[in-house]
Design a protein around this motif. Sequence first.
Motif, PDB file in Angstrom:
ATOM      1  N   VAL A   1       0.841  -1.196   0.000  1.00  0.00           N
ATOM      2  CA  VAL A   1       0.000   0.000   0.000  1.00  0.00           C
ATOM      3  C   VAL A   1       0.872   1.240   0.000  1.00  0.00           C
ATOM      4  N   GLY A   2       1.963   1.203   0.770  1.00  0.00           N
ATOM      5  CA  GLY A   2       2.819   2.373   0.908  1.00  0.00           C
ATOM      6  C   GLY A   2       3.402   2.865  -0.406  1.00  0.00           C
ATOM      7  N   LEU A   3       3.860   1.946  -1.252  1.00  0.00           N
ATOM      8  CA  LEU A   3       4.485   2.359  -2.506  1.00  0.00           C
ATOM      9  C   LEU A   3       3.482   2.969  -3.473  1.00  0.00           C
ATOM     10  N   ILE A   4       2.221   2.534  -3.381  1.00  0.00           N
ATOM     11  CA  ILE A   4       1.174   3.156  -4.191  1.00  0.00           C
ATOM     12  C   ILE A   4       0.759   4.485  -3.587  1.00  0.00           C
ATOM     13  N   LEU A   5       0.508   4.479  -2.272  1.00  0.00           N
ATOM     14  CA  LEU A   5       0.042   5.692  -1.607  1.00  0.00           C
ATOM     15  C   LEU A   5       1.076   6.810  -1.679  1.00  0.00           C
TER      16      LEU A   5
ATOM     17  N   ALA B   1     -16.434   3.707  -8.501  1.00  0.00           N
ATOM     18  CA  ALA B   1     -15.724   4.986  -8.451  1.00  0.00           C
ATOM     19  C   ALA B   1     -14.301   4.798  -7.936  1.00  0.00           C
ATOM     20  N   SER B   2     -14.141   3.937  -6.934  1.00  0.00           N
ATOM     21  CA  SER B   2     -12.815   3.680  -6.374  1.00  0.00           C
ATOM     22  C   SER B   2     -11.902   3.033  -7.407  1.00  0.00           C
ATOM     23  N   ALA B   3     -12.412   2.006  -8.092  1.00  0.00           N
ATOM     24  CA  ALA B   3     -11.617   1.332  -9.116  1.00  0.00           C
ATOM     25  C   ALA B   3     -11.274   2.277 -10.260  1.00  0.00           C
ATOM     26  N   LYS B   4     -12.228   3.109 -10.668  1.00  0.00           N
ATOM     27  CA  LYS B   4     -11.968   4.053 -11.759  1.00  0.00           C
ATOM     28  C   LYS B   4     -10.881   5.042 -11.371  1.00  0.00           C
ATOM     29  N   ALA B   5     -10.947   5.567 -10.153  1.00  0.00           N
ATOM     30  CA  ALA B   5      -9.921   6.508  -9.703  1.00  0.00           C
ATOM     31  C   ALA B   5      -8.550   5.846  -9.728  1.00  0.00           C
ATOM     32  N   LEU B   6      -8.494   4.586  -9.299  1.00  0.00           N
ATOM     33  CA  LEU B   6      -7.224   3.859  -9.301  1.00  0.00           C
ATOM     34  C   LEU B   6      -6.739   3.613 -10.724  1.00  0.00           C
ATOM     35  N   PHE B   7      -7.603   3.095 -11.580  1.00  0.00           N
ATOM     36  CA  PHE B   7      -7.195   2.838 -12.956  1.00  0.00           C
ATOM     37  C   PHE B   7      -6.735   4.128 -13.641  1.00  0.00           C
ATOM     38  N   ASP B   8      -7.454   5.215 -13.403  1.00  0.00           N
ATOM     39  CA  ASP B   8      -7.114   6.478 -14.057  1.00  0.00           C
ATOM     40  C   ASP B   8      -5.738   6.988 -13.637  1.00  0.00           C
ATOM     41  N   VAL B   9      -5.441   6.909 -12.331  1.00  0.00           N
ATOM     42  CA  VAL B   9      -4.164   7.455 -11.869  1.00  0.00           C
ATOM     43  C   VAL B   9      -3.001   6.579 -12.333  1.00  0.00           C
ATOM     44  N   VAL B  10      -3.253   5.269 -12.509  1.00  0.00           N
ATOM     45  CA  VAL B  10      -2.214   4.385 -13.037  1.00  0.00           C
ATOM     46  C   VAL B  10      -2.030   4.611 -14.539  1.00  0.00           C
ATOM     47  N   LEU B  11      -3.128   4.710 -15.263  1.00  0.00           N
ATOM     48  CA  LEU B  11      -3.035   4.940 -16.705  1.00  0.00           C
ATOM     49  C   LEU B  11      -2.398   6.292 -17.021  1.00  0.00           C
ATOM     50  N   SER B  12      -2.551   7.257 -16.119  1.00  0.00           N
ATOM     51  CA  SER B  12      -1.940   8.579 -16.325  1.00  0.00           C
ATOM     52  C   SER B  12      -0.425   8.553 -16.171  1.00  0.00           C
ATOM     53  N   GLY B  13       0.086   7.508 -15.519  1.00  0.00           N
ATOM     54  CA  GLY B  13       1.523   7.421 -15.260  1.00  0.00           C
ATOM     55  C   GLY B  13       1.943   8.017 -13.933  1.00  0.00           C
ATOM     56  N   ALA B  14       1.013   8.659 -13.218  1.00  0.00           N
ATOM     57  CA  ALA B  14       1.349   9.264 -11.929  1.00  0.00           C
ATOM     58  C   ALA B  14       1.666   8.213 -10.878  1.00  0.00           C
ATOM     59  N   VAL B  15       1.021   7.062 -10.973  1.00  0.00           N
ATOM     60  CA  VAL B  15       1.288   5.936 -10.078  1.00  0.00           C
ATOM     61  C   VAL B  15       1.696   4.743 -10.917  1.00  0.00           C
ATOM     62  N   LYS B  16       2.849   4.191 -10.615  1.00  0.00           N
ATOM     63  CA  LYS B  16       3.354   3.027 -11.337  1.00  0.00           C
ATOM     64  C   LYS B  16       3.262   1.803 -10.428  1.00  0.00           C
ATOM     65  N   ILE B  17       2.807   0.696 -10.986  1.00  0.00           N
ATOM     66  CA  ILE B  17       2.649  -0.538 -10.235  1.00  0.00           C
ATOM     67  C   ILE B  17       3.797  -1.474 -10.611  1.00  0.00           C
ATOM     68  N   LYS B  18       4.699  -1.668  -9.667  1.00  0.00           N
ATOM     69  CA  LYS B  18       5.836  -2.553  -9.894  1.00  0.00           C
ATOM     70  C   LYS B  18       5.676  -3.786  -9.020  1.00  0.00           C
ATOM     71  N   ILE B  19       5.816  -4.949  -9.626  1.00  0.00           N
ATOM     72  CA  ILE B  19       5.685  -6.212  -8.898  1.00  0.00           C
ATOM     73  C   ILE B  19       7.088  -6.686  -8.519  1.00  0.00           C
ATOM     74  N   ASN B  20       7.350  -6.757  -7.218  1.00  0.00           N
ATOM     75  CA  ASN B  20       8.692  -7.077  -6.749  1.00  0.00           C
ATOM     76  C   ASN B  20       8.923  -8.561  -6.483  1.00  0.00           C
ATOM     77  N   GLN B  21       7.858  -9.322  -6.255  1.00  0.00           N
ATOM     78  CA  GLN B  21       7.994 -10.753  -6.008  1.00  0.00           C
ATOM     79  C   GLN B  21       6.865 -11.515  -6.694  1.00  0.00           C
TER      80      GLN B  21
END
Length: 325
Positions: free
Chosen positions: A153-157, A278-298
């Motif tokens: 959560v921390g790396l996204i938040l 609404a929650s999922a849309k906000a998340l998808f939008d901020v990721v698609l914008s590039g402002a939040v990047k989702i990196k899988i470490n394991q």
Amino acid sequence: MPKAIRIHAHGGPETLVHEDVEQGNPGHGQIRVKHTAIGLNFIDVYYRTGLYPAPGSLPLIPGGEAAGTVIEVGEGVDWLKPGERVAYAVKLGAYAEERLIEADQVVKVPDGISDEQAAAMMLKGMTAEYLLLRTFRVKPGDTILYHAAAGGVGLILGQWAKHLGATVIGTAGTPDKAELAKAHGFDHVIDYRKQDFVAEVARLTAGKKCDVVYDSVGNDTFPGSLDCLRPLGTFVSFGQSSGPIPPFSINLLAQKGSLFATRPTLFVYNAKRPDLEASAKALFDVVLSGAVKIKINQRYPLKDAARAHSDLEGRKTTGTTILLP
């Protein structure tokens, strides 16, 4: 017959058993999903140990976050069809190759987001969403403190809060984790093993302290978290990886500056379908914008869920972890 991880008795990681499970046909309002990726979260540990009571009786299939493809649709579901990609964050049932789930608990995954990304971010990302946008609405100029900054959560938040214009302070237990957090939006990261985080917050803010503290650690960071808040600040306790916060007098909030305190959960915030969408849309939008990047470490095979839990509890993981069926 599809396989799943099941728990027949509460306990350590060894209670996670990889075995065949029977699946019926989807009932009214249900769909069958073939999972392609499954998220790993600390709440899975709480259900495994029995710290959080699970709905229903044992045996149970843990896991609350996954993505996959719809392979069968039950009666009454007219907005989904086989072949479509979906993802979800619920309480239990995700550690499986296939599952039945209520259609109104899933959302479609948009183009531009992979199944692995979706599985890695639904629970953690929507948790970040409600914490930042609804529990305490972070705005430009706010100063926040987030414990366990290098966690999922921390790396996204951290990225999202920086995008919102906040000054973001975190805590972490190793130099490597501190650097990881700094690469994900945190302006300052305090090594809680070597530094007094209360004193460091006071120093970093020139005594003004924070508008909000987000605390998923619990016992080890309480009541220090309260001492990091300005008068009328907000304490958000949303987890207890170090154990529960001990009982305290509500008068403590008055003594430390007329503070607000809350214990929110994602499942209450997103209990209504419009809130989930609404929650999922906000998340998808901020990721698609590039402002939040989702990196899988394991990444772990689903059959190795016990090892994944052991590593998670041993603080050997950082950021996001997924299980692969």
